[in-house]
Design an enzyme around this catalytic site. Structure first.
Site, PDB file in Angstrom:
ATOM      1  N   LYS A 127       0.769  -1.262   0.000  1.00 22.66           N
ATOM      2  CA  LYS A 127      -0.104   0.019  -0.020  1.00 22.66           C
ATOM      3  C   LYS A 127       0.842   1.242  -0.064  1.00 22.66           C
ATOM      4  O   LYS A 127       0.786   2.330  -0.780  1.00 22.66           O
ATOM      5  CB  LYS A 127      -0.938   0.049   1.279  1.00 22.66           C
ATOM      6  CG  LYS A 127      -2.027  -1.138   1.137  1.00 22.66           C
ATOM      7  CD  LYS A 127      -2.848  -1.274   2.242  1.00 22.66           C
ATOM      8  CE  LYS A 127      -3.820  -2.348   2.046  1.00 22.66           C
ATOM      9  NZ  LYS A 127      -3.409  -3.847   2.107  1.00 22.66           N
ATOM     10  N   LYS A 162      -7.888   1.770   5.632  1.00 20.10           N
ATOM     11  CA  LYS A 162      -7.288   0.162   5.523  1.00 20.10           C
ATOM     12  C   LYS A 162      -6.029   0.239   6.244  1.00 20.10           C
ATOM     13  O   LYS A 162      -5.251   1.047   6.167  1.00 20.10           O
ATOM     14  CB  LYS A 162      -7.169  -0.284   4.373  1.00 20.10           C
ATOM     15  CG  LYS A 162      -6.573   0.455   3.156  1.00 20.10           C
ATOM     16  CD  LYS A 162      -6.857   0.106   1.872  1.00 20.10           C
ATOM     17  CE  LYS A 162      -6.290   0.750   0.510  1.00 20.10           C
ATOM     18  NZ  LYS A 162      -6.738   0.294  -0.873  1.00 20.10           N
ATOM     19  N   ARG A 212      -7.237  -5.877 -11.583  1.00 17.89           N
ATOM     20  CA  ARG A 212      -5.729  -6.314 -11.213  1.00 17.89           C
ATOM     21  C   ARG A 212      -4.949  -6.705 -12.406  1.00 17.89           C
ATOM     22  O   ARG A 212      -5.438  -7.404 -13.717  1.00 17.89           O
ATOM     23  CB  ARG A 212      -6.142  -7.874 -10.364  1.00 17.89           C
ATOM     24  CG  ARG A 212      -4.721  -8.515 -10.523  1.00 17.89           C
ATOM     25  CD  ARG A 212      -3.331  -8.011  -9.587  1.00 17.89           C
ATOM     26  NE  ARG A 212      -3.861  -7.537  -8.497  1.00 17.89           N
ATOM     27  CZ  ARG A 212      -4.067  -8.439  -7.408  1.00 17.89           C
ATOM     28  NH1 ARG A 212      -3.692  -9.740  -7.498  1.00 17.89           N
ATOM     29  NH2 ARG A 212      -4.264  -7.919  -6.030  1.00 17.89           N
ATOM     30  N   ARG A 227     -12.393  -6.781 -10.740  1.00 17.06           N
ATOM     31  CA  ARG A 227     -13.239  -7.625  -9.507  1.00 17.06           C
ATOM     32  C   ARG A 227     -14.366  -6.871  -9.321  1.00 17.06           C
ATOM     33  O   ARG A 227     -14.005  -5.710  -8.690  1.00 17.06           O
ATOM     34  CB  ARG A 227     -12.215  -8.023  -8.529  1.00 17.06           C
ATOM     35  CG  ARG A 227     -10.972  -9.010  -8.985  1.00 17.06           C
ATOM     36  CD  ARG A 227      -9.675  -8.735  -8.068  1.00 17.06           C
ATOM     37  NE  ARG A 227      -9.131  -7.504  -8.160  1.00 17.06           N
ATOM     38  CZ  ARG A 227      -7.879  -7.109  -7.242  1.00 17.06           C
ATOM     39  NH1 ARG A 227      -7.735  -8.113  -6.570  1.00 17.06           N
ATOM     40  NH2 ARG A 227      -7.628  -5.967  -7.621  1.00 17.06           N
ATOM     41  N   ARG A 235     -15.802  -3.475  -1.203  1.00 18.36           N
ATOM     42  CA  ARG A 235     -14.853  -4.422  -1.304  1.00 18.36           C
ATOM     43  C   ARG A 235     -14.962  -5.416  -2.383  1.00 18.36           C
ATOM     44  O   ARG A 235     -15.825  -6.250  -2.595  1.00 18.36           O
ATOM     45  CB  ARG A 235     -14.923  -5.354   0.093  1.00 18.36           C
ATOM     46  CG  ARG A 235     -14.578  -4.347   1.236  1.00 18.36           C
ATOM     47  CD  ARG A 235     -14.141  -5.281   2.460  1.00 18.36           C
ATOM     48  NE  ARG A 235     -15.320  -6.295   2.726  1.00 18.36           N
ATOM     49  CZ  ARG A 235     -15.254  -7.325   3.289  1.00 18.36           C
ATOM     50  NH1 ARG A 235     -14.003  -7.306   3.947  1.00 18.36           N
ATOM     51  NH2 ARG A 235     -16.188  -8.175   3.616  1.00 18.36           N
ATOM     52  N   ASP A 275      -3.130  -2.915  -8.777  1.00 16.96           N
ATOM     53  CA  ASP A 275      -4.611  -2.742  -8.434  1.00 16.96           C
ATOM     54  C   ASP A 275      -4.952  -1.324  -8.920  1.00 16.96           C
ATOM     55  O   ASP A 275      -4.611  -0.378  -8.462  1.00 16.96           O
ATOM     56  CB  ASP A 275      -4.900  -3.001  -7.060  1.00 16.96           C
ATOM     57  CG  ASP A 275      -5.062  -4.581  -6.606  1.00 16.96           C
ATOM     58  OD1 ASP A 275      -4.746  -5.348  -7.641  1.00 16.96           O
ATOM     59  OD2 ASP A 275      -5.089  -4.724  -5.244  1.00 16.96           O
ATOM     60  N   GLU A 283      -2.913  -0.060  -5.135  1.00 16.34           N
ATOM     61  CA  GLU A 283      -2.104  -0.894  -4.496  1.00 16.34           C
ATOM     62  C   GLU A 283      -1.130  -1.538  -5.568  1.00 16.34           C
ATOM     63  O   GLU A 283      -1.394  -1.683  -6.817  1.00 16.34           O
ATOM     64  CB  GLU A 283      -2.632  -1.973  -3.839  1.00 16.34           C
ATOM     65  CG  GLU A 283      -3.307  -1.749  -2.573  1.00 16.34           C
ATOM     66  CD  GLU A 283      -4.057  -2.807  -1.817  1.00 16.34           C
ATOM     67  OE1 GLU A 283      -3.517  -4.031  -2.016  1.00 16.34           O
ATOM     68  OE2 GLU A 283      -4.876  -2.738  -0.922  1.00 16.34           O
ATOM     69  N   ASN A 285       0.820  -5.132  -5.555  1.00 16.50           N
ATOM     70  CA  ASN A 285       1.241  -6.322  -4.875  1.00 16.50           C
ATOM     71  C   ASN A 285       2.134  -7.310  -5.347  1.00 16.50           C
ATOM     72  O   ASN A 285       2.559  -7.453  -6.359  1.00 16.50           O
ATOM     73  CB  ASN A 285      -0.078  -7.281  -4.949  1.00 16.50           C
ATOM     74  CG  ASN A 285      -1.543  -6.669  -4.362  1.00 16.50           C
ATOM     75  OD1 ASN A 285      -1.777  -6.891  -3.390  1.00 16.50           O
ATOM     76  ND2 ASN A 285      -2.032  -5.986  -5.265  1.00 16.50           N
TER      77      ASN A 285
END
Length: 330
Positions: A127, A162, A212, A227, A235, A275, A283, A285
């Site tokens: 993050k 978060k 993603r 997503r 979420r 993301d 983000e 990852n």
């Protein structure tokens, strides 16, 4: 000819969902290529007089929904005898995770290829790292100070809060300006201002999908998995019930991916996931990126073939280096 040896550090294999799990897809690709595969859990790693060992199990896998793996009995193995280790342990990113990267770094110094590079696993918080690319991000605040968060929330009307060390949508809160629960939420997830949080302006385009994008050795895969949130419209993680729909990368997606990918390659991150919500990076990852199985199924592809081509090139290079070193020693 000796079979190449691969270790995979991951969570409980009994919890794997074969049609969704990227770590399982990695084992399948390794099996196709004739690797001996060793299943390792983080708590089974240890260091003894500077050598790194694990209680591990050789595993065979099949691409099917039931009875998809078979484990041999546990054995103690010197992990420097492996050619490559895939670090696929999911967050939380805690001290135990950091200790594991120390062990992996020792193995890296003994010519074992680690995917991804241990130092980068430590350095590239999934993050926080986006702050290096603020030009691609929605307004973002990183702090443990409650009053600063309240002021930021008031300024932007609706925010997402978060923690920095979790995944899968865990402990993520979407809060509107004036929410009477804001202070309680902050006290709880910041542990009374002792834990740093990320706060981002809410991006309403999340209803169209949290995309993603996979990056393999500095090259973006041309399709993203969008997503779509299940019902709470905030979420979108598949682990939180989101639905994945493949789509070609947009010009903005490519701009973001092509800007960040060279940094990831330079830092030894062979496999990563970006993301993106709407036009905004949220983000980066690097620990255990997912979505390979879903994209493979939708585009009839084998994404990890490209990753293993890179892995094998690097393994062969290390083997040549060792042989040259031995020649000079003689």
């Amino acid at each position: 000819m000796t079979k190449p040896k691969l270790g995979i550090i991951m969570d409980d294999i009994n919890q794997v969902i074969p049609e969704k799990d990227t770590g399982f897809a990695m084992m399948l690709e390794a099996a196709r290529r004739g690797y001996e595969i060793f299943y390792i859990q983080q708590h089974d790693l240890y260091s003894d007089n500077g050598k790194i060992y694990a209680y591990c199990q050789q595993v065979t896998v099949k691409d099917q929904a039931q009875d998809f793996y078979h484990l041999e009995s546990k054995q103690t193995r010197d992990l420097s005898t492996l050619n490559v280790i895939l670090m696929r342990k999911d967050p939380p990113f805690d001290l135990e995770y950091i200790y594991t990267t120390y062990m992996l770094e020792q193995l890296e110094n003994q010519n074992v290829l680690i995917v991804n590079k241990p130092q980068s696993l430590r350095d590239l918080n999934e993050k926080f790292t986006i702050s290096q690319y603020a030009q691609f991000c929605a307004p973002t605040l990183i702090t443990k100070n409650k009053q600063k968060i309240i002021n930021f929330s008031n300024q932007h009307n609706e925010v997402v809060i978060k923690p920095l060390n979790l995944m899968g949508g865990e402990s993520i809160f979407r809060v509107k300006n004036g929410d009477p629960n804001l202070e309680v939420i902050l006290d709880t997830i910041s542990k009374n201002q002792s834990t740093t949080l990320m706060i981002q302006k809410f991006i309403p385009e999340v209803t169209q999908g949290d995309k993603r994008i996979l990056i393999i050795n500095g090259t973006p895969y041309p399709y993203a998995l969008a997503r779509i949130p299940k019902d709470d419209k905030s979420r979108a993680n598949l682990a939180a019930g989101g639905t994945g729909i493949g789509q070609a990368l947009s010009e903005r997606d490519l701009e973001i991916a092509n800007t960040i990918a060279p940094m990831l390659k330079e830092k030894g991150v062979l496999f990563a996931g970006l993301d993106i919500i709407g036009d905004y990076l949220t983000e980066i990852n690097v620990t255990s990126p997912t979505c390979v199985r879903q994209l493979d199924a939708q585009y009839n592809d084998n994404i990890l073939s490209a990753l293993f081509d890179v892995i094998e090139t690097k393994i062969n290079f290390k083997i040549k280096q060792i042989k040259i070193t031995l020649i000079f020693i003689r």
